[in-house]
Design a protein around this motif. Structure first.
Motif, PDB file in Angstrom:
ATOM      1  N   UNK A 101      54.610  25.283  -1.651  1.00 55.25           N
ATOM      2  CA  UNK A 101      53.480  24.421  -1.287  1.00 55.25           C
ATOM      3  C   UNK A 101      52.588  24.058  -2.469  1.00 55.25           C
ATOM      4  N   UNK A 102      52.712  24.794  -3.581  1.00 55.20           N
ATOM      5  CA  UNK A 102      51.843  24.556  -4.731  1.00 55.20           C
ATOM      6  C   UNK A 102      52.515  23.744  -5.838  1.00 55.20           C
ATOM      7  N   UNK A 103      53.785  23.374  -5.665  1.00 56.25           N
ATOM      8  CA  UNK A 103      54.519  22.738  -6.757  1.00 56.25           C
ATOM      9  C   UNK A 103      53.939  21.382  -7.137  1.00 56.25           C
ATOM     10  N   UNK A 104      53.698  20.526  -6.166  1.00 55.24           N
ATOM     11  CA  UNK A 104      53.171  19.197  -6.475  1.00 55.24           C
ATOM     12  C   UNK A 104      51.782  19.292  -7.092  1.00 55.24           C
TER      13      UNK A 104
ATOM     14  N   UNK B 200      63.092  22.671  -4.176  1.00 52.20           N
ATOM     15  CA  UNK B 200      62.122  22.246  -5.183  1.00 52.20           C
ATOM     16  C   UNK B 200      62.048  20.728  -5.257  1.00 52.20           C
ATOM     17  N   UNK B 201      63.183  20.055  -5.156  1.00 50.09           N
ATOM     18  CA  UNK B 201      63.178  18.592  -5.207  1.00 50.09           C
ATOM     19  C   UNK B 201      62.398  18.006  -4.041  1.00 50.09           C
ATOM     20  N   UNK B 202      62.473  18.644  -2.889  1.00 50.20           N
ATOM     21  CA  UNK B 202      61.685  18.181  -1.737  1.00 50.20           C
ATOM     22  C   UNK B 202      60.206  18.512  -1.929  1.00 50.20           C
ATOM     23  N   UNK B 203      59.904  19.715  -2.384  1.00 51.73           N
ATOM     24  CA  UNK B 203      58.512  20.125  -2.538  1.00 51.73           C
ATOM     25  C   UNK B 203      57.794  19.288  -3.594  1.00 51.73           C
ATOM     26  N   UNK B 204      58.523  18.839  -4.601  1.00 52.49           N
ATOM     27  CA  UNK B 204      57.922  18.076  -5.691  1.00 52.49           C
ATOM     28  C   UNK B 204      57.746  16.601  -5.351  1.00 52.49           C
TER      29      UNK B 204
END
Length: 296
Positions: free
Chosen positions: A177-180, A213-217
């Protein structure tokens, strides 16, 4: 010793080579430039690469990006394909610094490499610097100097240089949840330092990513940029060995990963003194990632 091991893991991960634990994701077809990720608190529609003030003439062309992948996931670019006869190569430099390395910098450890930047300028090399937000905060004058020089563009290497997928060379991990927001925080750091030549590209710390990760970003609206040539400069002492590794791996359309971190990649500047003239002697033109992507 634990801190040194962590730094080593981080830098080895940035140039991980065949063992890099990244997913194999085919780049999607290039599309017209998508909106770049807005900085937190910036006006709607602002982009990290916007440089022209109102009334100052036409804005420069937006850097090219790739269309989102399936279900909107972040697209991944590794090297230019097609038009293989054109001998172009992008030299990229990771300016690594993790969120918790401030005390080491305060005690005198150098995570920058101004001599490398000076050599790139002297040799008239266009290049892309993948910078962490923490690096920009530690060296704001250098971040501004790099980010206002038309020879360079600054891309995003996260704020904290923590992993976006596990395991990743011992790096701490960013929660999905914090990646972007981690990426947006880095863009804010570049803006606060005064950099203007900022492009909406992102490099995963350690090169580590997965589908999650690709989705979260995806909300950060960046194109992820990997590499196909590992410089092998992390902790290398022999600049000729680094140069040989780069020169033996380059092919038309390559993206080369090296480092802009003096304490942990001390041979890079000397290696560049050999790499650049030899690539040019072979007929290569050195370009930024944005030009490589645009031409492809």
């Amino acid at each position: 010793m634990a801190a040194l091991a962590l730094l080593g893991a981080a830098l080895v991960g940035c140039g991980g080579g065949a063992g890099t634990p990244s997913s194999s994701v085919a780049p999607s077809t290039a599309a017209p430039a998508a909106p770049a990720p807005p900085s937190a608190g910036a006006a709607a529609g602002a982009t990290p690469g916007a440089t022209a003030a109102a009334g100052a003439g036409p804005a420069p062309a937006a850097p090219p990006t790739m269309a989102p992948g399936p279900r909107g996931r972040t697209p991944v670019y590794e090297r230019r394909t097609g038009r293989s006869a054109e001998k172009v190569v992008a030299l990229t430099f990771d300016a690594d610094m993790t969120a918790d390395q401030g005390p080491r910098a305060a005690s005198g450890e150098r995570f920058d490499n101004p001599e490398l930047i000076a050599t790139l300028r002297r040799l008239e090399v266009d290049a892309t610097v993948f910078m962490t937000g923490r690096w920009a905060e530690e060296y704001p004058d250098q971040a501004k100097s790099i980010g206002t020089d038309p020879r360079f563009e600054i891309a995003n290497h996260s704020y904290s240089h923590y992993a976006f997928a596990e395991p990743c060379y011992g790096l701490p991990a960013v929660a999905a949840p914090d990646m972007a927001s981690d990426v947006r925080r880095a863009f804010d750091s570049f803006r606060d330092a005064g950099a203007v030549n900022v492009v909406p590209y992102f490099r995963f710390p350690g090169g580590c990513y997965d589908d999650a990760a690709l989705h979260a970003l995806a909300p950060a609206r960046v194109t992820a940029v990997q590499w196909d040539v590992v410089g092998g400069d992390a902790f290398a002492k022999n600049p000729d060995a680094v140069a040989e590794q780069v020169l033996s791996g380059v092919r038309p359309g390559s993206v080369v990963v090296l480092h802009c971190t003096r304490s942990a990649a001390p041979a890079t500047e000397r290696a560049i003194r050999r790499i650049v003239p030899e690539l040019r002697a072979r007929g290569y033109r050195l370009v930024k990632v944005s030009e490589l992507m645009r031409a492809g």
